[in-house]
Design an enzyme around this catalytic site. Structure first.
Site, PDB file in Angstrom:
ATOM      1  N   ARG A  37      15.950  -1.893  41.745  1.00  0.00           N
ATOM      2  CA  ARG A  37      15.481  -1.843  43.128  1.00  0.00           C
ATOM      3  C   ARG A  37      16.221  -2.828  44.016  1.00  0.00           C
ATOM      4  O   ARG A  37      16.475  -2.545  45.184  1.00  0.00           O
ATOM      5  CB  ARG A  37      13.966  -2.080  43.165  1.00  0.00           C
ATOM      6  CG  ARG A  37      13.222  -0.803  42.834  1.00  0.00           C
ATOM      7  CD  ARG A  37      11.964  -1.007  42.041  1.00  0.00           C
ATOM      8  NE  ARG A  37      11.439   0.312  41.635  1.00  0.00           N
ATOM      9  CZ  ARG A  37      11.878   0.988  40.561  1.00  0.00           C
ATOM     10  NH1 ARG A  37      12.831   0.480  39.797  1.00  0.00           N
ATOM     11  NH2 ARG A  37      11.363   2.177  40.270  1.00  0.00           N
ATOM     12  N   SER A  55      24.383  -7.787  30.926  1.00  0.00           N
ATOM     13  CA  SER A  55      23.268  -7.424  30.069  1.00  0.00           C
ATOM     14  C   SER A  55      23.505  -7.998  28.678  1.00  0.00           C
ATOM     15  O   SER A  55      24.553  -8.594  28.414  1.00  0.00           O
ATOM     16  CB  SER A  55      23.126  -5.894  30.016  1.00  0.00           C
ATOM     17  OG  SER A  55      22.023  -5.514  29.229  1.00  0.00           O
ATOM     18  N   ARG A  56      22.537  -7.780  27.793  1.00  0.00           N
ATOM     19  CA  ARG A  56      22.717  -8.253  26.410  1.00  0.00           C
ATOM     20  C   ARG A  56      23.677  -7.373  25.645  1.00  0.00           C
ATOM     21  O   ARG A  56      24.161  -7.739  24.581  1.00  0.00           O
ATOM     22  CB  ARG A  56      21.370  -8.291  25.697  1.00  0.00           C
ATOM     23  CG  ARG A  56      20.434  -9.380  26.187  1.00  0.00           C
ATOM     24  CD  ARG A  56      19.063  -9.268  25.571  1.00  0.00           C
ATOM     25  NE  ARG A  56      18.391  -8.032  25.970  1.00  0.00           N
ATOM     26  CZ  ARG A  56      17.195  -7.663  25.541  1.00  0.00           C
ATOM     27  NH1 ARG A  56      16.543  -8.427  24.671  1.00  0.00           N
ATOM     28  NH2 ARG A  56      16.654  -6.545  25.950  1.00  0.00           N
ATOM     29  N   HIS A  98      13.998 -16.810  32.957  1.00  0.00           N
ATOM     30  CA  HIS A  98      14.434 -17.236  34.289  1.00  0.00           C
ATOM     31  C   HIS A  98      15.090 -18.613  34.263  1.00  0.00           C
ATOM     32  O   HIS A  98      16.153 -18.811  34.857  1.00  0.00           O
ATOM     33  CB  HIS A  98      13.252 -17.222  35.261  1.00  0.00           C
ATOM     34  CG  HIS A  98      12.814 -15.845  35.643  1.00  0.00           C
ATOM     35  ND1 HIS A  98      11.820 -15.604  36.547  1.00  0.00           N
ATOM     36  CD2 HIS A  98      13.255 -14.624  35.239  1.00  0.00           C
ATOM     37  CE1 HIS A  98      11.653 -14.295  36.690  1.00  0.00           C
ATOM     38  NE2 HIS A  98      12.513 -13.687  35.888  1.00  0.00           N
ATOM     39  N   LYS A 116      10.984 -13.863  41.200  1.00  0.00           N
ATOM     40  CA  LYS A 116       9.706 -14.560  41.029  1.00  0.00           C
ATOM     41  C   LYS A 116       9.046 -14.135  39.711  1.00  0.00           C
ATOM     42  O   LYS A 116       9.231 -12.996  39.263  1.00  0.00           O
ATOM     43  CB  LYS A 116       8.784 -14.292  42.231  1.00  0.00           C
ATOM     44  CG  LYS A 116       8.352 -12.833  42.410  1.00  0.00           C
ATOM     45  CD  LYS A 116       7.113 -12.509  41.613  1.00  0.00           C
ATOM     46  CE  LYS A 116       6.780 -11.055  41.672  1.00  0.00           C
ATOM     47  NZ  LYS A 116       5.790 -10.639  40.660  1.00  0.00           N
ATOM     48  N   ASP A 195       3.248 -11.983  36.826  1.00  0.00           N
ATOM     49  CA  ASP A 195       3.649 -10.724  37.470  1.00  0.00           C
ATOM     50  C   ASP A 195       2.920 -10.510  38.789  1.00  0.00           C
ATOM     51  O   ASP A 195       3.541 -10.347  39.838  1.00  0.00           O
ATOM     52  CB  ASP A 195       3.365  -9.536  36.546  1.00  0.00           C
ATOM     53  CG  ASP A 195       4.543  -9.204  35.667  1.00  0.00           C
ATOM     54  OD1 ASP A 195       5.436  -8.498  36.133  1.00  0.00           O
ATOM     55  OD2 ASP A 195       4.568  -9.664  34.509  1.00  0.00           O
TER      56      ASP A 195
END
Length: 346
Positions: A37, A55-56, A98, A116, A195
């Site tokens: 998004r 990415s991994r 994070h 966040k 979340d």
């Protein structure tokens, strides 16, 4: 103090068109739901350039890059932050990553915008802020709602004192999730707090600052993670707050700030673009509305980062790291009272 009766209407937003922000070259750490998004919003509504994704696995990075026309696909986060074509990194991995991924980017000399919540706790958030400051790099939490036109108008209402003396804040964010969702997993710092709860707790803190008293009670979900938290907050002698968040049911997801002169109400989903109203104690009603563009509004935070970085600044007054750290400290106290410890903290 400006009185509601003296106004013909609510103030206009001061947020610039995100398309007008100078273009930076962005690298995205992570290929999940929010990363999708974020990239889509930047490509639709800004001049920002997403030039790399990490990415991994190379396969995951290439699939994501192919969908969004991104030039560089890196099979590791180290390679992403080391890409010389990247100016700023957006950290979009799960909550418990994070801190390490923000530090990885900062230590590679990249400005960073961290989804966040900025970290798992206040100590981690402070560490990120310290490293950014030591290296002279931009760092902020991507609490996207505060960067939108709607919340800028709310900010002006609060700053002008239109509500009078604020006596109450009531904030709710609840959504039902099935047992297979990542929010039910201990190893990903599951439960509603990080979340969903980041929104109401951040907004309550944004309006009234750090509360003097906190009383929190929790309920477990069948999966074993925390499922619901109800919190009472007190500021001084007069201001009180109720913050509720849950993954056990769908709730109104609204935000109310009540004062001696007027009450501001943002209906659900309060943190997305949309309407709000200010109703005076004399019955006067002022309303705000805007197109419900949902997560396309992620573009506003990226544009703010671009303006600040281009100007040589290392923070934004919209969401300074001090506020992010203070919100994490408030949620740390909530977790202490309900006995919740993240696996990464053990």
């Amino acid at each position: 103090m400006t009185r509601l009766a003296d106004l013909a209407g609510l103030p206009a937003s001061r947020v610039p068109d995100p398309r007008e922000a100078p273009a930076l070259r962005w690298g995205v750490v992570g290929t999940g739901w929010i990363a999708e998004r974020f990239v889509a919003a930047l490509q639709r509504l800004t001049a920002q350039r997403v030039v790399a994704v990490g990415s991994r696995s190379t396969e995951s990075a290439r699939e994501f890059a192919g969908r969004f026309g991104i030039a560089h696909a890196h099979g590791s986060y180290e390679a992403l932050v080391g890409d010389p074509e990247v100016d700023v990194v957006y950290v979009a991995t799960p909550h418990n990553f994070h801190r390490p991924h923000a530090l990885l980017a900062l230590e590679a000399g990249k400005h960073v915008l961290v989804e966040k919540p900025v970290a798992l706790n206040a100590a981690e958030a402070q560490e990120i802020a310290n490293v950014a400051a030591a290296r002279g790099l931009f760092c902020a939490e991507a609490l996207w709602s505060l960067f939108t036109p709607k919340l800028d108008v709310v900010r002006q209402v609060l700053d002008a004192g239109l509500l009078g003396d604020i006596t109450a804040v009531v904030a709710d964010n609840g959504e039902w999730f099935d047992a297979e969702h990542r929010i039910q997993r201990h190893d990903l710092a599951g439960g509603p707090l990080l979340d969903l709860g980041t929104y109401p707790f951040s907004f309550a803190h944004w309006v009234l600052g750090t509360p003097d008293e906190v009383v929190a009670r929790g309920t477990d979900a069948p999966s074993g993670v925390n499922g619901q938290i109800a919190t009472l907050l007190a500021w001084g002698e007069n201001a009180r707050g109720v913050v509720h968040t849950t993954i056990l049911a769908n709730t109104p997801v609204s935000f109310v700030v009540a004062g001696s002169e007027a009450t501001l109400t943002i209906p659900g989903v309060f943190y997305r673009p949309g309407p709000f109203s200010v109703v005076g104690t004399d019955g006067r009603h002022l309303a705000y509305d805007e197109p419900p563009i949902a997560y396309d509004a992620l573009a506003y935070q990226a544009a703010e980062v671009a303006r600040r970085v281009t100007a040589g600044e290392t923070s934004t007054p919209v969401r300074p790291m001090a506020d992010s750290i203070a919100t994490m400290a408030l949620m740390d106290e909530v977790r202490r009272q309900i006995g919740q410890v993240w696996e990464a903290e053990r």
